[in-house]
Design a protein around this motif. Structure first.
Motif, mmCIF file in Angstrom:
data_model
loop_
_atom_site.group_PDB
_atom_site.id
_atom_site.type_symbol
_atom_site.label_atom_id
_atom_site.label_comp_id
_atom_site.label_asym_id
_atom_site.label_seq_id
_atom_site.Cartn_x
_atom_site.Cartn_y
_atom_site.Cartn_z
ATOM 1 N N ASP A 218 0.844 -1.200 0.000
ATOM 2 C CA ASP A 218 0.000 0.000 0.000
ATOM 3 C C ASP A 218 0.879 1.249 0.000
ATOM 4 O OD1 ASP A 218 -2.213 -1.602 0.072
ATOM 5 O OD2 ASP A 218 -2.380 -1.553 2.263
ATOM 6 N N ASN A 219 0.896 1.944 -1.129
ATOM 7 C CA ASN A 219 1.640 3.199 -1.272
ATOM 8 C C ASN A 219 3.141 3.039 -1.000
ATOM 9 O OD1 ASN A 219 -0.805 4.632 -1.774
ATOM 10 N ND2 ASN A 219 -1.173 4.695 0.445
ATOM 11 N N ALA A 220 3.657 1.841 -1.173
ATOM 12 C CA ALA A 220 5.078 1.618 -0.922
ATOM 13 C C ALA A 220 5.562 0.400 -1.707
ATOM 14 C CB ALA A 220 5.337 1.427 0.561
ATOM 15 N N VAL A 221 6.880 0.259 -1.719
ATOM 16 C CA VAL A 221 7.520 -0.888 -2.357
ATOM 17 C C VAL A 221 8.516 -1.482 -1.369
ATOM 18 C CG1 VAL A 221 9.034 -1.665 -4.216
ATOM 19 C CG2 VAL A 221 7.267 0.044 -4.695
ATOM 20 N N GLN A 222 8.450 -2.807 -1.191
ATOM 21 C CA GLN A 222 9.419 -3.493 -0.336
ATOM 22 C C GLN A 222 10.506 -4.083 -1.221
ATOM 23 O OE1 GLN A 222 8.143 -5.922 3.015
ATOM 24 N NE2 GLN A 222 9.542 -7.568 2.374
ATOM 25 N N VAL A 223 11.738 -3.744 -0.890
ATOM 26 C CA VAL A 223 12.888 -4.242 -1.645
ATOM 27 C C VAL A 223 13.555 -5.337 -0.824
ATOM 28 C CG1 VAL A 223 15.045 -3.664 -2.794
ATOM 29 C CG2 VAL A 223 13.224 -1.941 -2.637
ATOM 30 N N ASP A 224 13.491 -6.563 -1.350
ATOM 31 C CA ASP A 224 14.193 -7.674 -0.731
ATOM 32 C C ASP A 224 15.402 -8.025 -1.585
ATOM 33 O OD1 ASP A 224 12.773 -8.728 1.713
ATOM 34 O OD2 ASP A 224 11.089 -8.678 0.309
ATOM 35 N N MET A 225 16.392 -8.611 -0.958
ATOM 36 C CA MET A 225 17.641 -8.880 -1.655
ATOM 37 C C MET A 225 18.262 -10.156 -1.116
ATOM 38 S SD MET A 225 20.727 -6.152 -2.110
ATOM 39 C CE MET A 225 22.249 -6.522 -2.968
ATOM 40 N N ARG A 226 18.925 -10.846 -2.003
ATOM 41 C CA ARG A 226 19.658 -12.057 -1.620
ATOM 42 C C ARG A 226 21.021 -12.025 -2.294
ATOM 43 N NH1 ARG A 226 17.859 -18.143 -3.453
ATOM 44 N NH2 ARG A 226 19.669 -19.289 -2.625
ATOM 45 N N SER A 227 22.056 -12.340 -1.542
ATOM 46 C CA SER A 227 23.415 -12.376 -2.070
ATOM 47 C C SER A 227 24.059 -13.681 -1.614
ATOM 48 C CB SER A 227 24.217 -11.172 -1.568
ATOM 49 O OG SER A 227 25.518 -11.152 -2.121
ATOM 50 N N ALA A 228 24.515 -14.482 -2.580
ATOM 51 C CA ALA A 228 25.022 -15.817 -2.256
ATOM 52 C C ALA A 228 26.316 -16.095 -3.004
ATOM 53 C CB ALA A 228 23.974 -16.875 -2.602
ATOM 54 N N SER A 229 27.290 -16.641 -2.302
ATOM 55 C CA SER A 229 28.578 -16.979 -2.907
ATOM 56 C C SER A 229 28.476 -18.302 -3.663
ATOM 57 C CB SER A 229 29.667 -17.091 -1.830
ATOM 58 O OG SER A 229 29.758 -15.891 -1.094
ATOM 59 N N SER A 234 32.061 -20.307 4.078
ATOM 60 C CA SER A 234 31.802 -19.033 4.766
ATOM 61 C C SER A 234 32.188 -17.882 3.858
ATOM 62 C CB SER A 234 32.599 -18.957 6.066
ATOM 63 O OG SER A 234 32.474 -17.672 6.650
ATOM 64 N N ASP A 235 31.359 -16.835 3.870
ATOM 65 C CA ASP A 235 31.672 -15.656 3.061
ATOM 66 C C ASP A 235 32.361 -14.574 3.881
ATOM 67 O OD1 ASP A 235 29.716 -14.566 4.660
ATOM 68 O OD2 ASP A 235 28.253 -14.285 3.074
ATOM 69 N N VAL A 236 32.644 -14.865 5.159
ATOM 70 C CA VAL A 236 33.328 -13.937 6.075
ATOM 71 C C VAL A 236 32.585 -12.601 6.154
ATOM 72 C CG1 VAL A 236 35.620 -13.184 6.800
ATOM 73 C CG2 VAL A 236 35.433 -15.013 5.151
ATOM 74 N N GLY A 237 31.264 -12.646 6.034
ATOM 75 C CA GLY A 237 30.458 -11.438 6.185
ATOM 76 C C GLY A 237 30.299 -10.599 4.935
ATOM 77 N N THR A 238 30.858 -11.054 3.811
ATOM 78 C CA THR A 238 30.848 -10.244 2.589
ATOM 79 C C THR A 238 29.439 -10.013 2.066
ATOM 80 O OG1 THR A 238 33.031 -11.038 1.959
ATOM 81 C CG2 THR A 238 31.663 -10.135 0.201
ATOM 82 N N ASN A 239 28.615 -11.050 2.031
ATOM 83 C CA ASN A 239 27.276 -10.910 1.453
ATOM 84 C C ASN A 239 26.368 -10.022 2.302
ATOM 85 O OD1 ASN A 239 27.323 -12.626 -1.006
ATOM 86 N ND2 ASN A 239 27.840 -14.234 0.449
ATOM 87 N N ALA A 240 26.469 -10.152 3.613
ATOM 88 C CA ALA A 240 25.667 -9.295 4.488
ATOM 89 C C ALA A 240 26.054 -7.831 4.296
ATOM 90 C CB ALA A 240 25.857 -9.712 5.941
#
Length: 255
Positions: A218-229, A234-240
């Motif tokens: 409603d009157n907005a847009v939710q932006v979701d995102m996924r980042s995967a190696s 372990s990505d050592v925190g890179t994706n977050a």
């Protein structure tokens, strides 16, 4: 007379210069080993294990350079050789600079959980469609790992959340595409509400896949995102960090 000659040789002898040159050469060798590890793997000249070995040998060589420069500094102080002390300080500084990067990486690795797939929506993660084939050919799975990964993500990165913004979906999509291009990611596909792209790290050339999903509210847009190696437990925190940075910049772009 013989004693005086011996003292002069101690103060200005060739062995002191040799020690200085040895410490400098060790530092240069360490820089070369560590600097070439990433590009050599990225250009497919060596395997990943060999690249990590180069980093390890480079760290050992840097430590040796540091030890030699400490010895040079002590002897230079005793014999009052200012030039030797200057060389020692320069090599010590260079050694500290070289070792700081792997030390920082090791510190991050100790704190990061053994996960490599991060998303703002752990219940209904955005899916990789255009990038499915590429991810299926990679060591890491294409599908989101599940509840255990979600739990570890929440514990380690509670700040990874969706971006909700009041703007038309077309404007948000355009802004998201512009931000992806500004980040230098390779865009694979764009639909009415998704963007799939690949982020390639500069040094080793590791490939991490990204999908951005827009959901109208409603009157907005939710932006979701996924980042995967594609590679590594372990990505050592890179994706977050990538998700947080992207959504922060997207929000600023849309303000």
């Amino acid at each position: 007379m013989a004693h005086q000659s011996s003292t002069q040789r101690l103060k200005g002898g060739r062995w002191l210069k040799a020690l200085a040159w040895l410490s400098v050469l060790a530092l240069l060798g360490a820089a070369l080993l560590m600097g070439l590890a990433g590009p050599a793997y990225r250009w497919e000249l060596i395997a990943l294990g060999d690249a990590f070995n180069l980093l390890r040998y480079g760290a050992y060589t840097a430590a040796a350079a540091g030890a030699l420069s400490l010895l040079l500094l002590v002897v230079g102080s005793i014999t009052r050789r200012i030039n030797a002390g200057v060389v020692a300080i320069v090599v010590l500084s260079g050694t500290a600079g070289l070792l700081y990067i792997p030390w920082q990486h090791w510190q991050r690795a100790q704190q990061a959980p053994m996960i490599h797939d991060i998303t703002t929506d752990t219940q209904n993660p955005p899916t990789f469609d255009a990038l499915r084939d590429a991810r299926e050919a990679a060591p890491n799975a294409v599908d989101y790992p599940g509840e255990e990964t979600a739990r570890q993500q929440q514990d380690a990165y509670p700040e990874v959340e969706p971006l909700v913004i009041s703007a038309p979906v077309s404007r948000v999509l355009s802004a998201a595409q512009a931000e992806v291009e500004a980040a230098g990611w390779q865009i694979e596909a764009i639909t009415d509400n998704t963007i799939e792209a690949t982020a390639i790290t500069r040094w080793f050339g590791f490939k991490d896949d990204v999908v951005i999903r827009l959901t109208e509210q409603d009157n907005a847009v939710q932006v979701d995102m996924r980042s995967a190696s594609r590679l590594g437990a372990s990505d050592v925190g890179t994706n977050a960090l990538r998700i947080e940075t992207f959504l922060d910049r997207l929000g600023e772009r849309l303000e």
